[in-house]
Design a protein around this motif. Structure first.
Motif: not given
Lengths: 349, 333
Positions: B90-110
């Motif tokens: 509820e708290i930590l994931l939404p925060l890291t989700k922003f960094l993950y999706e918007q800030w660093w636009r992480v691409e995952v393989r494998g």
């Protein structure tokens, strides 16, 4: 099966509970309770001897009683009770004298010694679970921990000298429940409980009922070795405080250390030095060896123990514990019993 | 009146009818509400408050109120390692989700190389001055993996002395990097993550970026062999550029008790602003699991076998790093 059991520290809560359990067992011929102060409860079969285990005369008591089992519970966990000098005298010198007397005795078959998981210490880099064979990674800072380590050393020395005696060392996690009064229960009883800002450690308890049951089994059955006596799992300190119905007061770390060093500087902060590192870094012991060897599942989880503690505090608010008139005691017990019954009614099983 | 007919206007005719039956045992004639098989009369109460208060804003507020009430009463479950699932989701994931999706636009393989359940050990490269790569690794598994497994990272001793950070790391399910904890978790069937380079990796200067450092004492291989857990190599590209450390100011580090004191183009020059990580483009790749159950258990006492496995893991991660670096156009795209 032991016939004659001698319990030191019978007036302490664990001794009282254990004596009650042993009394109910008809196969035990004699139960002798030793303490400086008389116990607060009346017993049917337990013989109370008011003696000091530090006194060499104590070995006469042991010889005369021809006890085959000695259960050493007379360990003072905090300085608040009698002061540091008396605490150390009782814990270290008392244990030395007791074990010396045991070594001389030819009737003795078993010795059970109460210790604490505090011997593992509380450090930030500690593993998540302490098993019995692990030793602490730093030098102990709290006096209780130092005493407990010394007591264990004496007990192990005794075990080496008398290999025919079954030696059990029980390392108890913080005991909590409705009658226990120790450093942690006093700490948790404050309306605003001080914690260290930025830290929420995992702590662990054992309900007094389970603690007594484990001691009882160690007394009745033969389980040589060292055992962690703790409830399953662990609980964050913040959750324990909330469940105890208290508020949390996070304090900057230097202020906490200072409050410990200079007592009386911050009278509203009661952080006993014995648990100061535990409330910063926590400590959890692995109870699997106890469960396996004793065949014993603790009935209460860590949170159940906190809950029982809270119920007691609630009852106390209705009837103050200050006077010891018997009718008030009865009344208090009645209130606690009724509350428990009502709780049992309310919770669907 | 549950059986009263309510004619709703301005809706398209292909909208379906309510699935409920009225008290007269006739099918309800009302149109169903959006995203539900029932009309607003037969809508089960549990899934939302009827009438004016069913607006999403109100619902969110009441959800928050319940959440806060639960937290304040201590009514939540925490596992024995201190993992607080509710807080994490509820708290930590939404925060890291922003960094993950918007800030660093992480691409995952494998991601298919990661099993839904352990025991398995993810071994990754470590970089970026602050352990953001650990947070992104956990977020990637939560967001991209179909089973959202919880990975337990093993954090170095120093992390556990830091206020707040140690607290959050515990709540997110991580634990201390020591053999006892790693063994205990793998034996319980957890998914465990390690950064074998340790401080040598995370605190290396920018000039050595993407060059894998020596792998500690290889304790992670030992516990993997002992439990037979496969080792999943993982390469994280992008974390090197978030704080390009151009100088390691050792005197100050020694004074403060840190393993390194980073000087970046923006820190400490811009003060707290310099703490904002650069928005580089990230790629996280999970390689094929390296099995360890092919070795006998006794191999854990054979240093040569352990070194061999350790080298194999290291080479695999290094190759994946080079490959993914080539596929990235520049630091930021």
């Amino acid at each position: 099966m032991p016939r004659r059991i001698l319990i030191t520290g019978i007036s302490r809560f664990l001794g009282l509970r254990l004596a009650r359990k042993l009394e109910a067992n008809d196969e035990i011929d004699e139960i002798i309770g030793v303490d400086l102060e008389p116990p607060s409860e009346e017993f049917k079969r337990v013989e109370i001897v008011r003696a000091d285990i530090r006194n060499p005369l104590f070995s006469k008591v042991l010889q005369a009683s021809r006890a085959d089992t000695v259960i050493h519970l007379n360990i003072i966990p905090s300085e608040a009770e009698k002061g540091r000098t008396m605490m150390k005298e009782m814990n270290v010198i008392g244990t030395m004298q007791l074990l010396a007397a045991c070594q001389k005795s030819d009737s003795i078959r078993k010795v059970v010694v109460k210790s604490t998981t505090a011997v593992y210490g509380s450090e930030p880099e500690d593993p998540a679970f302490f098993a019995e064979e692990m030793s602490r990674r730093s030098t102990p800072k709290s006096s209780y921990c130092r005493d407990a380590m010394e007591i264990e050393t004496y007990a192990r020395d005794f075990g080496r000298r008398r290999p025919d005696v079954c030696l059990t060392i029980l390392r108890f996690a913080t005991i909590l429940g409705s009658t226990v009064n120790n450093a942690f229960s006093r700490y948790l009883a404050q309306p605003m409980v001080p914690t260290v800002l930025g830290f929420d450690p995992r702590v662990q308890f054992i309900h007094e009922e389970d603690a007594a049951e484990a001691t009882y089994r160690a007394a009745i059955e033969d389980h040589p070795g060292i055992f962690n006596v703790a409830a399953d799992g662990a609980v964050p300190l913040s959750q324990a405080i909330r469940r105890a119905g208290r508020g949390q007061l996070p304090i900057l770390p230097p202020a906490v250390w200072l409050a410990d060093r200079v007592s009386g500087l911050m009278p509203f902060l009661n952080v006993p030095s014995a648990i100061i590192r535990e409330i910063a870094y926590g400590r959890v012991a692995d109870n699997s060896r106890m469960k396996e060897e004793f065949g014993f599942e603790p009935k209460y989880s860590c949170l159940d123990a906190v809950h029982d503690f809270r119920e007691k505090k609630r009852a106390e608010r209705i009837v103050r514990q200050e006077t010891d008139a018997t009718w008030e005691k009865d009344l208090r017990e009645f209130v606690i019993r009724k509350q428990n019954e009502r709780r049992a009614d309310l919770t669907p099983t | 009146m549950p059986d009263a007919q309510i004619i709703t206007l301005g809706r398209s005719s292909e909208q379906s009818k309510c699935a409920a039956t009225t008290s007269r045992n006739k099918p309800c004639q009302n149109f169903s509400m959006e995203g539900s098989p029932y009309c607003h009369v037969h809508q089960p109460i549990a899934s939302g408050v009827r009438g004016a208060s069913s607006s999403p804003g109100r619902e969110r507020i009441s959800e928050w109120r319940d959440f806060m009430r639960r937290r304040l009463a201590g009514q939540y479950y925490v596992d024995e390692y201190g993992y607080d699932e509710e807080l994490s989701r509820e708290i930590l994931l939404p925060l890291t989700k922003f960094l993950y999706e918007q800030w660093w636009r992480v691409e995952v393989r494998g991601i298919e190389n990661v099993p839904a359940h352990g025991p398995a050990l993810i071994a990754s490269n470590h970089s970026g001055t602050l352990p953001w790569d650990g947070a992104m690794l956990l977020t990637a598994l939560q967001l991209e993996h179909p089973d959202s497994p919880v990975c337990r990272l093993l954090g170095a001793d120093l992390l556990w002395t830091v206020p707040f950070l140690s607290h959050l790391a515990r709540k997110a399910g991580n634990t201390v990097a020591c053999d006892e904890d790693a063994l205990h978790m793998l034996k319980r069937g957890e998914l465990v993550g390690v950064f074998p380079e340790g401080f040598k990796g995370i605190g290396k200067p920018f000039s050595e970026r993407y060059r894998l450092q020596r792998f500690g004492r290889g304790g992670f291989v030992e516990v993997a062999v002992e439990t037979g857990a496969p080792i999943i190599p993982c390469a994280i590209v992008g974390a090197e550029e978030i704080y390009p450390m151009i100088y390691d100011f050792q005197p100050l580090a020694r004074l403060l008790g840190f393993p390194y004191f980073p000087i970046t183009p923006f820190f400490p020059l811009l003060g707290p602003l310099g703490m904002i990580p650069l928005p580089s483009k990230w790629i996280i790749e999970f390689g094929e699991p390296i099995p360890t159950d092919v070795f006998p258990r006794e191999a854990k006492d054979d240093p040569m076998t352990l070194f061999d496995i350790s080298d194999r893991v290291r080479d695999t991660i290094q190759q994946m790093l080079y490959k993914n670096l080539m596929s990235r156009r520049n630091w930021f795209l």
